[in-house]
Design an enzyme around this catalytic site. Structure first.
Site, mmCIF file in Angstrom:
data_model
loop_
_atom_site.group_PDB
_atom_site.id
_atom_site.type_symbol
_atom_site.label_atom_id
_atom_site.label_comp_id
_atom_site.label_asym_id
_atom_site.label_seq_id
_atom_site.Cartn_x
_atom_site.Cartn_y
_atom_site.Cartn_z
ATOM 1 N N HIS A 256 38.829 39.204 30.451
ATOM 2 C CA HIS A 256 39.549 39.742 31.705
ATOM 3 C C HIS A 256 41.135 40.237 31.436
ATOM 4 C CE1 HIS A 256 40.798 40.362 35.837
ATOM 5 N NE2 HIS A 256 40.417 39.157 36.438
ATOM 6 N N GLN B 206 33.001 35.878 32.134
ATOM 7 C CA GLN B 206 34.422 36.513 32.226
ATOM 8 C C GLN B 206 35.500 35.693 31.682
ATOM 9 O OE1 GLN B 206 36.532 38.083 35.638
ATOM 10 N NE2 GLN B 206 37.008 40.128 34.844
ATOM 11 N N ASN C 117 43.800 43.210 36.842
ATOM 12 C CA ASN C 117 44.231 42.698 38.033
ATOM 13 C C ASN C 117 45.667 41.723 37.871
ATOM 14 O OD1 ASN C 117 42.151 43.955 39.021
ATOM 15 N ND2 ASN C 117 40.669 42.354 39.265
ATOM 16 N N ASN D 41 48.500 41.810 42.401
ATOM 17 C CA ASN D 41 49.256 40.484 41.841
ATOM 18 C C ASN D 41 50.557 40.994 41.378
ATOM 19 O OD1 ASN D 41 47.691 38.172 42.282
ATOM 20 N ND2 ASN D 41 46.349 39.185 40.798
ATOM 21 N N ARG E 47 37.661 44.072 30.891
ATOM 22 C CA ARG E 47 37.751 44.731 32.148
ATOM 23 C C ARG E 47 39.217 45.413 32.293
ATOM 24 N NH1 ARG E 47 37.144 42.779 38.596
ATOM 25 N NH2 ARG E 47 35.871 44.890 39.059
ATOM 26 N N GLY F 171 30.878 44.947 43.682
ATOM 27 C CA GLY F 171 31.215 43.745 43.935
ATOM 28 C C GLY F 171 30.923 43.138 45.254
ATOM 29 N N TYR G 272 46.632 39.824 35.656
ATOM 30 C CA TYR G 272 46.648 38.482 35.134
ATOM 31 C C TYR G 272 47.272 38.350 33.449
ATOM 32 C CZ TYR G 272 44.093 37.191 39.051
ATOM 33 O OH TYR G 272 43.789 37.014 40.255
ATOM 34 N N THR H 76 35.514 36.067 42.339
ATOM 35 C CA THR H 76 36.025 34.662 42.574
ATOM 36 C C THR H 76 35.432 34.062 43.754
ATOM 37 O OG1 THR H 76 37.821 35.301 41.233
ATOM 38 C CG2 THR H 76 38.249 33.696 42.860
HETATM 39 C C1 8OZ Z 1 40.451 37.279 44.258
HETATM 40 C C2 8OZ Z 1 40.863 36.035 44.349
HETATM 41 C C3 8OZ Z 1 41.262 35.397 43.424
HETATM 42 C C4 8OZ Z 1 41.207 35.812 41.879
HETATM 43 C C5 8OZ Z 1 40.613 39.074 40.126
HETATM 44 C C6 8OZ Z 1 39.923 37.083 39.461
HETATM 45 O O1 8OZ Z 1 41.053 39.885 41.199
HETATM 46 C C7 8OZ Z 1 40.301 37.769 40.396
HETATM 47 C C8 8OZ Z 1 40.479 37.033 42.025
HETATM 48 C C9 8OZ Z 1 40.079 37.957 42.913
HETATM 49 O O2 8OZ Z 1 40.409 39.677 39.120
#
Ligand code: 8OZ
Length: 367
Positions: A177, A101, A180, A237, A229, A318, A182, A28
């Protein structure tokens, strides 16, 4: 340095031959312009990194509702597709390959990013402890509302449309995605999913949305051009699950049945310790018929070890790719790496984005 390495051997990923086993992880960068269209600098940034076996784009939201941070690009408007087309053209001119992604942040968002300041959506109305970057500053994420059962087809449709748009923009494939913390992981894990309908409760029910999304995306882009992923034990998060091994064994069985081309696995805590919780990644590799991309904290040595032990097919880097456009060449030559500059990760312009030097530059600078 004479250790045998598979890192620079080609790999056949579905219909595509990768010249080496290095994948650039999705990163990102928050530099999209008006309309959340990729910045022309992104053309240069991805083009500079075309020697990677495979590039994966930064996370790209499939709808306005799927956005959670300022200035992240989308793949739902004509203008965004046209902007991404310039990126894929440049990568292909430079001999590279790139997947997009597909992202929906779910509850990791802020009302100011949502249509009419509405609440972000989630499996259940549970607010994450955490911040997002919005309006030039870090703000607490907003209280989400639970998606109703009849809204779920619309979520699936937005991923399908995103996949179609990505292919129209010239991408070689797409990565769902599912990691992480989401939306898709919010449905999968029991810390965030308290639903009592077909999308909550049992492991099968919680895995359902991720698998349904993977299915429609694969139908759109071709399963042989669709990866995903996942991050079985990440706490990113504010996500958690009480029993991730059987959950991810089930998810990966489902992904394997869909014949996806790869699983891209964040091992451990995203961007943090690899050993945060016990987990048998070998079980996922065994269950999955396609490629296993390993990620999180890999360096040359660990990559060689894991490839040598046949515990992965490809390794995603990364921060090393962020700071070293010529990472492949540097590792091949045993050259030193540029250090990443955290201050320029998110937002801004060319600084810390397109100005990391390649080996020839530093030689010239030294002369
Ligand atoms: C860092 C900052 C904001 C989003 C992820 C899309 O961790 C992100 C993300 C990473 O998958």
């Amino acid at each position: 340095m004479s250790t045998a390495t598979k890192l620079f051997e080609p790999y056949k990923l579905g219909p595509i031959t990768l010249p080496n086993r290095l994948v650039m992880a999705p990163l990102t960068r928050n530099r999209a312009l008006a309309g959340l269209v990729p910045n022309p600098l992104a053309v240069e940034y991805y083009g500079q990194r075309a020697s990677a076996g495979l590039l994966v784009s930064e996370a790209t939201q499939v709808s306005q509702q799927g956005q959670g941070y300022q200035d992240t690009p989308g793949i739902y408007s004509k203008e965004q597709v046209a902007g991404w087309r310039k990126v894929t053209d440049r990568v292909h001119e430079r001999g590279g390959r790139i997947f997009l992604q597909l992202w929906h942040v779910g509850r990791i968002s802020h009302v100011s990013l949502q249509q009419n300041n509405q609440a972000p959506v989630a499996p259940s109305a549970i607010r994450a402890k955490g911040k997002t970057f919005v309006g030039g500053t870090f703000a607490d994420v907003s209280e989400p509302r639970a998606l109703t059962l009849d809204e779920i087809p619309g979520i699936i449709e937005s991923f399908k449309k995103g996949a179609a748009n990505a292919m129209a923009a010239g991408f070689d494939g797409v990565e769902v995605h599912g990691a992480n913390g989401y939306l898709l992981e919010q449905f999968a894990k029991d810390g965030t999913n308290k639903r009592t309908d077909a999308y909550g409760g049992s492991i099968e029910n919680r895995a359902r949305l991720m698998l349904e999304v993977a299915k429609v995306v694969a139908a759109e882009a071709g399963a042989e051009r669709t990866g995903i992923r996942i991050s079985p034990v990440t706490p990113a998060n504010d996500i958690s699950d009480s029993n991730p091994q059987p959950l991810y064994d089930t998810i990966v069985d489902g992904l394997s049945a869909l014949k996806l081309v790869y699983i891209h696995v964040v091992e451990g805590a995203t961007g943090g310790p690899r050993d945060i919780a016990p987990f048998d990644y070998g079980s996922l590799r065994k269950r999955f018929a396609g490629a296993y991309i390993a990620n999180n904290g890999y360096d040359f040595e660990l990559a060689n070890k894991v490839l040598g032990a046949n515990a992965a097919d490809l390794i995603a880097f990364g921060k090393p790719f962020l700071a070293n456009p010529d990472l492949v060449e540097r590792l091949q030559r045993g050259a030193p790496l540029n250090a990443p500059d955290k201050a320029t990760f998110y937002g801004g312009g060319a600084k810390g984005y397109t100005d990391y030097p390649v080996l020839g530059d530093s030689l010239q600078a030294a002369q």
